[in-house]
Design a protein around this motif. Sequence first.
Motif, short mmCIF file in Angstrom:
data_model
loop_
_atom_site.label_atom_id
_atom_site.label_comp_id
_atom_site.label_asym_id
_atom_site.label_seq_id
_atom_site.Cartn_x
_atom_site.Cartn_y
_atom_site.Cartn_z
N LEU A 14 17.24 -60.87 20.57
CA LEU A 14 16.52 -60.12 19.53
C LEU A 14 17.07 -58.70 19.42
O LEU A 14 18.27 -58.50 19.48
CB LEU A 14 15.02 -60.17 19.83
CG LEU A 14 14.42 -61.57 19.86
CD1 LEU A 14 12.94 -61.53 20.24
CD2 LEU A 14 14.60 -62.28 18.52
N GLY A 15 16.20 -57.71 19.24
CA GLY A 15 16.62 -56.33 19.00
C GLY A 15 16.71 -55.49 20.25
O GLY A 15 16.76 -55.99 21.37
N SER A 66 17.94 -68.40 13.01
CA SER A 66 18.30 -67.22 12.23
C SER A 66 17.52 -65.97 12.64
O SER A 66 17.81 -64.88 12.16
CB SER A 66 18.09 -67.49 10.73
OG SER A 66 16.72 -67.63 10.44
N ALA A 67 16.57 -66.09 13.55
CA ALA A 67 15.80 -64.93 14.02
C ALA A 67 16.61 -64.05 14.97
O ALA A 67 16.23 -62.92 15.24
CB ALA A 67 14.52 -65.39 14.70
N GLY A 68 17.72 -64.57 15.48
CA GLY A 68 18.55 -63.80 16.41
C GLY A 68 19.29 -62.68 15.71
O GLY A 68 19.46 -62.69 14.49
N GLY A 126 12.93 -54.90 23.79
CA GLY A 126 13.31 -55.31 22.44
C GLY A 126 13.12 -54.22 21.41
O GLY A 126 13.74 -54.25 20.36
N ARG A 127 12.28 -53.25 21.73
CA ARG A 127 12.03 -52.15 20.78
C ARG A 127 12.16 -50.83 21.53
O ARG A 127 11.51 -50.62 22.54
CB ARG A 127 10.63 -52.25 20.20
CG ARG A 127 10.45 -53.44 19.29
CD ARG A 127 9.04 -53.43 18.66
NE ARG A 127 8.81 -54.66 17.95
CZ ARG A 127 8.28 -55.76 18.49
NH1 ARG A 127 7.94 -55.77 19.76
NH2 ARG A 127 8.09 -56.84 17.76
N LEU A 128 12.98 -49.96 21.00
CA LEU A 128 13.18 -48.63 21.58
C LEU A 128 13.17 -47.59 20.47
O LEU A 128 13.52 -47.91 19.33
CB LEU A 128 14.53 -48.55 22.30
CG LEU A 128 14.70 -49.40 23.54
CD1 LEU A 128 16.15 -49.40 23.98
CD2 LEU A 128 13.84 -48.88 24.66
N VAL A 139 25.54 -65.19 23.97
CA VAL A 139 24.55 -66.25 23.79
C VAL A 139 23.17 -65.62 23.78
O VAL A 139 22.80 -64.90 24.71
CB VAL A 139 24.64 -67.28 24.94
CG1 VAL A 139 23.58 -68.37 24.78
CG2 VAL A 139 26.03 -67.89 25.01
N GLY A 140 22.41 -65.89 22.72
CA GLY A 140 21.05 -65.39 22.60
C GLY A 140 20.06 -66.51 22.83
O GLY A 140 20.10 -67.53 22.14
#
Length: 161
Positions: free
Chosen positions: A43-44, A71-73, A12-14, A62-63
Amino acid sequence: MSQPVIAVIGAGRLPAGDDLLAAAQAVGAGLAAAGAVVVCGGLGGIMEAAARGAAAAGGVVVGILPGDDHSAGNRHLSVAVATGLGEARNTVVVRTADAVIAIGGEYGTLAEIGFALKIGRPVIGYRSWELAREGRPDDGITVVDSPQDAVARALAAAASA
């Protein structure tokens, strides 16, 4: 035949500018161009890059979100599923898919790979985890050298499932 559903998993984080993000975007675009539905953690990082690529190519994304807030997507999702399951949502991501593409990844990605293999979902790995048992390589993950090969292998695996 219905549309194949392919999960794209990864960190999710890079770090900014990481070439894995470009690979994930290319995978998302390739899957969408082939008519596949892309499912991810919503997510990210890798998830957002794959969603961005698929959305730009006119695909459905689809998340499967860990929290309770739709709304966090990321903004590239077609559908955001707020599960309230935390990291347990990883099982939902891979169970939803016909095949899984792992790009890079941290321990959450490794958990998803394990769940996918346990339930018999094909896993395609691009610069991701490799497995061994008692010091011997385990070929549960099909290792590929390009995003395009990841797409082709995942679609072929989904078609034969």
